[in-house]
Write an enzyme that holds these catalytic residues in place. Structure first.
Site, mmCIF file in Angstrom:
data_model
loop_
_atom_site.group_PDB
_atom_site.id
_atom_site.type_symbol
_atom_site.label_atom_id
_atom_site.label_comp_id
_atom_site.label_asym_id
_atom_site.label_seq_id
_atom_site.Cartn_x
_atom_site.Cartn_y
_atom_site.Cartn_z
ATOM 1 N N HIS A 1 -25.400 -13.278 -4.416
ATOM 2 C CA HIS A 1 -25.732 -14.384 -3.520
ATOM 3 C C HIS A 1 -25.009 -15.668 -3.914
ATOM 4 O O HIS A 1 -25.390 -16.750 -3.490
ATOM 5 C CB HIS A 1 -27.244 -14.590 -3.486
ATOM 6 C CG HIS A 1 -27.935 -13.399 -2.903
ATOM 7 N ND1 HIS A 1 -28.138 -13.250 -1.555
ATOM 8 C CD2 HIS A 1 -28.387 -12.261 -3.491
ATOM 9 C CE1 HIS A 1 -28.732 -12.078 -1.332
ATOM 10 N NE2 HIS A 1 -28.886 -11.458 -2.492
ATOM 11 N N LYS B 1 -11.078 -29.098 -33.218
ATOM 12 C CA LYS B 1 -12.034 -29.451 -34.276
ATOM 13 C C LYS B 1 -11.525 -30.644 -35.076
ATOM 14 O O LYS B 1 -12.260 -31.585 -35.353
ATOM 15 C CB LYS B 1 -12.198 -28.276 -35.251
ATOM 16 C CG LYS B 1 -13.075 -27.153 -34.799
ATOM 17 C CD LYS B 1 -13.305 -26.209 -35.979
ATOM 18 C CE LYS B 1 -13.850 -24.872 -35.534
ATOM 19 N NZ LYS B 1 -13.916 -23.889 -36.594
ATOM 20 N N GLU C 1 -21.246 -28.339 -35.706
ATOM 21 C CA GLU C 1 -22.427 -28.256 -34.845
ATOM 22 C C GLU C 1 -23.622 -27.696 -35.625
ATOM 23 O O GLU C 1 -24.725 -28.236 -35.596
ATOM 24 C CB GLU C 1 -22.166 -27.356 -33.635
ATOM 25 C CG GLU C 1 -21.153 -27.891 -32.644
ATOM 26 C CD GLU C 1 -19.723 -27.520 -32.997
ATOM 27 O OE1 GLU C 1 -19.450 -27.133 -34.162
ATOM 28 O OE2 GLU C 1 -18.859 -27.625 -32.103
ATOM 29 N N GLY D 1 -16.644 -13.664 -37.060
ATOM 30 C CA GLY D 1 -17.816 -14.267 -36.422
ATOM 31 C C GLY D 1 -18.267 -13.528 -35.175
ATOM 32 O O GLY D 1 -19.447 -13.228 -34.997
ATOM 33 N N ARG D 2 -17.320 -13.181 -34.311
ATOM 34 C CA ARG D 2 -17.707 -12.555 -33.039
ATOM 35 C C ARG D 2 -17.963 -11.062 -33.183
ATOM 36 O O ARG D 2 -18.254 -10.379 -32.204
ATOM 37 C CB ARG D 2 -16.637 -12.837 -31.976
ATOM 38 C CG ARG D 2 -15.229 -12.479 -32.399
ATOM 39 C CD ARG D 2 -14.201 -13.105 -31.477
ATOM 40 N NE ARG D 2 -12.839 -12.876 -31.934
ATOM 41 C CZ ARG D 2 -12.193 -13.628 -32.810
ATOM 42 N NH1 ARG D 2 -12.799 -14.666 -33.350
ATOM 43 N NH2 ARG D 2 -10.947 -13.361 -33.156
ATOM 44 N N GLU E 1 -11.910 -15.082 -27.366
ATOM 45 C CA GLU E 1 -11.501 -15.616 -28.673
ATOM 46 C C GLU E 1 -10.618 -14.580 -29.370
ATOM 47 O O GLU E 1 -9.759 -14.907 -30.173
ATOM 48 C CB GLU E 1 -12.720 -15.970 -29.533
ATOM 49 C CG GLU E 1 -12.399 -16.981 -30.619
ATOM 50 C CD GLU E 1 -13.615 -17.524 -31.348
ATOM 51 O OE1 GLU E 1 -14.274 -16.749 -32.066
ATOM 52 O OE2 GLU E 1 -13.916 -18.726 -31.217
ATOM 53 N N LYS F 1 -21.143 -18.328 -40.886
ATOM 54 C CA LYS F 1 -20.287 -17.614 -41.835
ATOM 55 C C LYS F 1 -19.727 -18.597 -42.871
ATOM 56 O O LYS F 1 -19.790 -18.361 -44.061
ATOM 57 C CB LYS F 1 -19.156 -16.927 -41.064
ATOM 58 C CG LYS F 1 -18.186 -16.185 -41.950
ATOM 59 C CD LYS F 1 -17.165 -15.420 -41.135
ATOM 60 C CE LYS F 1 -16.093 -14.867 -42.056
ATOM 61 N NZ LYS F 1 -15.057 -14.118 -41.345
HETATM 62 O O1 F6P Z 1 -20.337 -18.872 -38.320
HETATM 63 P P1 F6P Z 1 -19.555 -20.131 -38.391
HETATM 64 O O2 F6P Z 1 -18.684 -20.195 -39.614
HETATM 65 O O3 F6P Z 1 -20.461 -21.323 -38.321
HETATM 66 O O4 F6P Z 1 -18.558 -20.192 -37.179
HETATM 67 C C1 F6P Z 1 -19.016 -20.212 -35.861
HETATM 68 C C2 F6P Z 1 -17.948 -19.875 -34.865
HETATM 69 O O5 F6P Z 1 -16.864 -20.787 -34.974
HETATM 70 C C3 F6P Z 1 -15.635 -20.088 -34.804
HETATM 71 O O6 F6P Z 1 -15.027 -19.970 -36.050
HETATM 72 C C4 F6P Z 1 -14.692 -20.835 -33.920
HETATM 73 O O7 F6P Z 1 -15.222 -21.090 -32.692
HETATM 74 C C5 F6P Z 1 -16.058 -18.725 -34.267
HETATM 75 O O8 F6P Z 1 -15.113 -17.763 -34.484
HETATM 76 C C6 F6P Z 1 -17.319 -18.516 -35.016
HETATM 77 O O9 F6P Z 1 -18.080 -17.489 -34.468
#
Ligand code: F6P
Length: 764
Positions: A384, A504, A212, A267-268, A353, A206
């Site tokens: 199990h 972060k 990452e 995002g979620r 979240e 987003k």
């Molecule tokens: O889509 P982006 O901006 O890379 O964010 C990834 C994820 O990082 C967060 O902002 C924080 O973990 C989530 O809400 C989101 O889904």
């Protein structure tokens, strides 16, 4: 007392809880033969049986009253109307618009957002079809077959869950992979068996800034370019799903490969937005449309059904009941469907979240428990491993069982046994086995307590006919809205996630400290210790020749010290001279490279070096070099190498190479099949002096013609002695030689840096 606790319905529930606390499900069922009918509801292809919960009709009435007193319906309507319900980010939460049928009107800031949503869906469909039909071609002209989604959190969990869930409906000629973790193993394993020319990367983010994802995206770009050669390949092999169009453009992804969405998609809550492109490629636009219809059907149910029949409302209120009155801390999600194996992981972000909050929307501390911990595994595997604790442990763990009437892979008794298990588990949890029943079976008294099942352990049974794109969409929407219901009761904002920020920010700082080993640490003792421990481990990785370190190279000469770093083209320099001590050098160097990060250092020194140690101080520099502790001064692994050897290594083209460096003096090195052999020819006697004397800069200035003759003679002699495949000439004075004999090559001075970088690729 908080506003919530002071509400009439809450206080009524507190009193009611006292009467329900000890009520047994056995009794509740005994009193009402139609309990399963009375405590169930249906919507969008799903049936929720909540009769095995510790509730009576009165409980549900109190819970619905609480929802009304908390103005759940008004809040729901505000969300559907595009109000800025995400108050801390001043945004709407309009995921329901992502699945609204074309032609509907949902306004945000006075603009109907539905046409934009459908325009993106249409573009996604054209693109997905191009991939599925084999029309999307990579840099070599071959069709794209591999799709790698790079994203994390909502930009990964939704897509990967949906792909796994709907695999049955997917195009099996395509290979779908998902990379999320910044741990390089994730990327390495995902692409291990893939050909770059057939691989499409979908960068799903987003913000297009997530550490990452951007780290993995750059690694993917390098991986592609190593095979493709030209940067143009990025345009063909990368797609972006993002709201940050400018950052996408800078990365090199063209607008036609960018699929956007708006900031009102959290995002979620984004798996049905452009973030779902991988899902659409896998199952096709039509099935993706069916999934959206499933979402929408549940949205409409949530919006229109009275609370008493409203699945998300009932599920959300039950969660509040257990969390706040019974003190339950977790909910187990147990899909009896292998294709839903990633569903619990997906739900963890959606639920935790969203509702892992400790202040109300107005910023006041909450004084009731909020968001329970969600966890789970597909049945029957969980039976199990952890079910023991659910059955006989001391904690109350409400369970969500999910099951389908029809298997997508029917065979023999498999599905009968699967369903028998889920039904039996819910029964066992609810009714257990009393001591009397155990004893009646003839179990000895000493063993009997171990075989007692207390029962009264609540569960929901969610069933649908088949796992289809539509039932999956409806299931996800059910949980989304259930989360919303809980948030409305607790008066928290389920649409922000400030809790991920601090980690972060600190990770960025710690990364800088790890990568700049000379930086002073000012954390607590434990954090400092961990950073120091890792700095050591990291230095060991470099020393062991593992990974690809960023190398700082110093080419130390009599007049200048030239410096470069392996991940930049820029060269910096400062003056040396006959008095330069190693400490002077460090004092001049460090301020000059403050902005450079490096893992290892190569020092090319104009002095003999044996096994990485200087044998003497350099003749043309100051004192103290031989015993100086460079490892300590740089606080990272250091390799010291003779300057000629370093240049030789950078000029090496394979086989047996003799290197002769013609500068102030004579440098030499021999490399045989990649192995560097230090040599010291300069001071060997020749005629009345040494070799160095006759080919030195001084001699050149005195008699240029004789100097050239001497160099050729030196080459002849050394060729006879070492029998190299070729001779490489380096050093500043090579330029004075016009014609070179066959098999004698002219090296370049800049090769010294390449040698300094390469030395870390050699075994020690
Ligand atoms: O889509 P982006 O901006 O890379 O964010 C990834 C994820 O990082 C967060 O902002 C924080 O973990 C989530 O809400 C989101 O889904």
């Amino acid at each position: 007392m908080s506003t919530l606790r002071s509400k009439d319905a809450w206080q009524a529930l507190e009193r009611h809880y006292e009467s329900m606390r000890k009520r047994r499900l056995r009794d509740l069922f005994a009193r009402d033969a139609d309990r399963a009918k009375h405590f169930s509801a249906e919507a969008a292809g799903w049936r929720l049986d909540y009769s095995k919960h510790r509730v009576s009709h009165a409980t549900m009435q109190h819970l619905f009253a609480l929802a009304r007193e908390c103005k759940l319906e008004a809040r729901r309507d505000a969300m559907f109307a595009g109000d800025k319900v995400n108050n801390t980010e001043h945004r709407a939460a309009l995921h329901i618009a992502l699945r609204a049928p074309a032609g509907s009107v949902i306004e945000c800031d006075g603009e109907n957002v539905v046409p934009g949503v459908h325009a993106t869906l249409d573009r996604m469909a054209v693109f997905a079809d191009a991939v599925r039909n084999g029309d999307l071609i990579g840099f070599s002209g071959k069709r794209i077959r591999n799709i790698v989604n790079i994203g994390i959190g909502g930009s990964d969990l939704g897509p990967v869950m949906a792909y796994e869930a709907l695999r049955h409906y997917s195009d099996r000629t395509l290979r779908m992979r998902f990379v999320s973790n910044v741990d390089h193993t994730d990327f390495a394993e995902a692409v291990r068996d893939l050909e770059p020319e057939e691989t499409l990367f979908i960068v799903a983010s987003k913000t297009f800034t997530t550490l990452e994802t951007m780290t993995n995206a750059h690694t993917a770009r390098d991986w592609l370019l190593a095979a493709a050669g030209s940067k143009q390949a990025v345009k063909k092999h990368f797609v972006a799903l993002s709201t940050n169009r400018e950052a996408v453009r800078k990365f090199g992804i063209p607008a036609m490969h960018t699929f956007g969405f708006e900031d009102w998609v959290g995002g979620r809550y984004s798996m049905d937005s452009a973030i779902g492109l991988s899902t659409m490629i896998a199952i096709g636009p039509r099935a993706f449309g069916e999934m959206l219809d499933g979402f929408h059907a549940m949205d409409e149910h949530f919006r229109n059904a009275p609370l008493e029949e409203n699945l998300p409302a009932i599920m959300g209120l039950l969660s509040v009941w257990y969390t706040d009155f019974f003190g339950a801390e977790t909910v187990a999600v147990l899909p009896y469907e292998q294709y839903l194996k990633r569903f619990p992981a997906y739900l963890q972000q959606l639920t935790m979240e969203s509702n892992g909050k400790r202040v109300t929307r107005g910023g006041k501390a909450v004084d009731v428990a909020t968001g329970p911990v969600f966890w789970g595994e597909p049945g029957t595997n969980g039976q199990h491993s952890f079910y023991q604790l659910i059955h006989q442990g001391t904690r109350l763990i409400p369970c969500d069982f999910i099951a389908f009437g029809q298997s997508l892979n029917p065979s023999g008794r498999h599905h009968d046994l699967l369903l028998a298990n889920v039904i039996a588990q819910a029964e066992a949890l609810a009714f257990g086995k009393t001591l009397k029943e155990v004893r009646d079976e003839g179990v000895p008294a000493s063993l009997a307590p171990h075989k007692v099942f207390e029962g009264n352990r609540p569960s929901s049974l969610l069933t649908a006919q088949r796992l289809t794109p539509a039932t999956l969409g409806a299931l996800v929407a059910l949980y989304e809205h259930s989360v919303f219901v809980q948030a409305a009761i607790w008066d928290i904002n389920p649409f922000d996630q400030w809790g991920v920020e601090l980690g972060k920010v600190l990770a960025k700082k710690v990364a800088e400290e790890i990568e700049s080993p000379r930086k002073r640490l000012a954390h607590d003792a434990s954090t400092n210790h961990a950073i120091r421990w890792y700095r050591k481990a990291r230095a060991q990785t470099v020393s062991d020749g593992l990974g690809t370190p960023t190398v700082l190279v110093l080419d130390i000469g009599g007049t200048h010290v030239k410096i470069r770093i392996s991940d930049r083209d820029e060269m910096r320099r400062f003056k040396s001279g006959p008095n330069l001590t190693p400490q002077d050098m460090m004092d001049k160097l460090l301020p000059l490279i403050e902005d450079w990060r490096y893992d290892a250092v190569t020092l090319g020194v104009p002095a003999p070096v044996i096994q990485g140690r200087l044998r003497t101080d350099p003749i043309n520099l100051g004192k103290g070099w031989k015993d100086f502790d460079f490892r300590r001064a740089f606080n990272c692994p250091v390799r010291v190498v003779n300057d000629a050897a370093m240049q030789a290594l950078g000029s090496y083209q394979g086989g047996r190479m003799l290197f002769l460096g013609l500068g102030t003096g004579l440098g030499s090195a021999l490399i045989i099949d990649g192995v560097l052999q230090p040599t010291e020819l300069s001071h060997m006697p020749w005629r009345e002096h040494t070799y160095e004397h006759y080919v030195s800069d001084k001699f050149y200035n005195e008699n240029k013609d004789a100097w050239a003759e001497n160099v050729l003679e030196l080459i002849r002699v050394m060729r006879n002695a070492f029998m190299p495949d070729y001779v490489m000439l380096g050093g500043g004075n090579v330029r004075h030689l016009k014609d070179l004999p066959d098999g004698v090559l002219r090296g370049e001075n800049g090769n010294a840096f390449d040698g300094g970088f390469r030395i870390w690729e050699l075994p020690r």
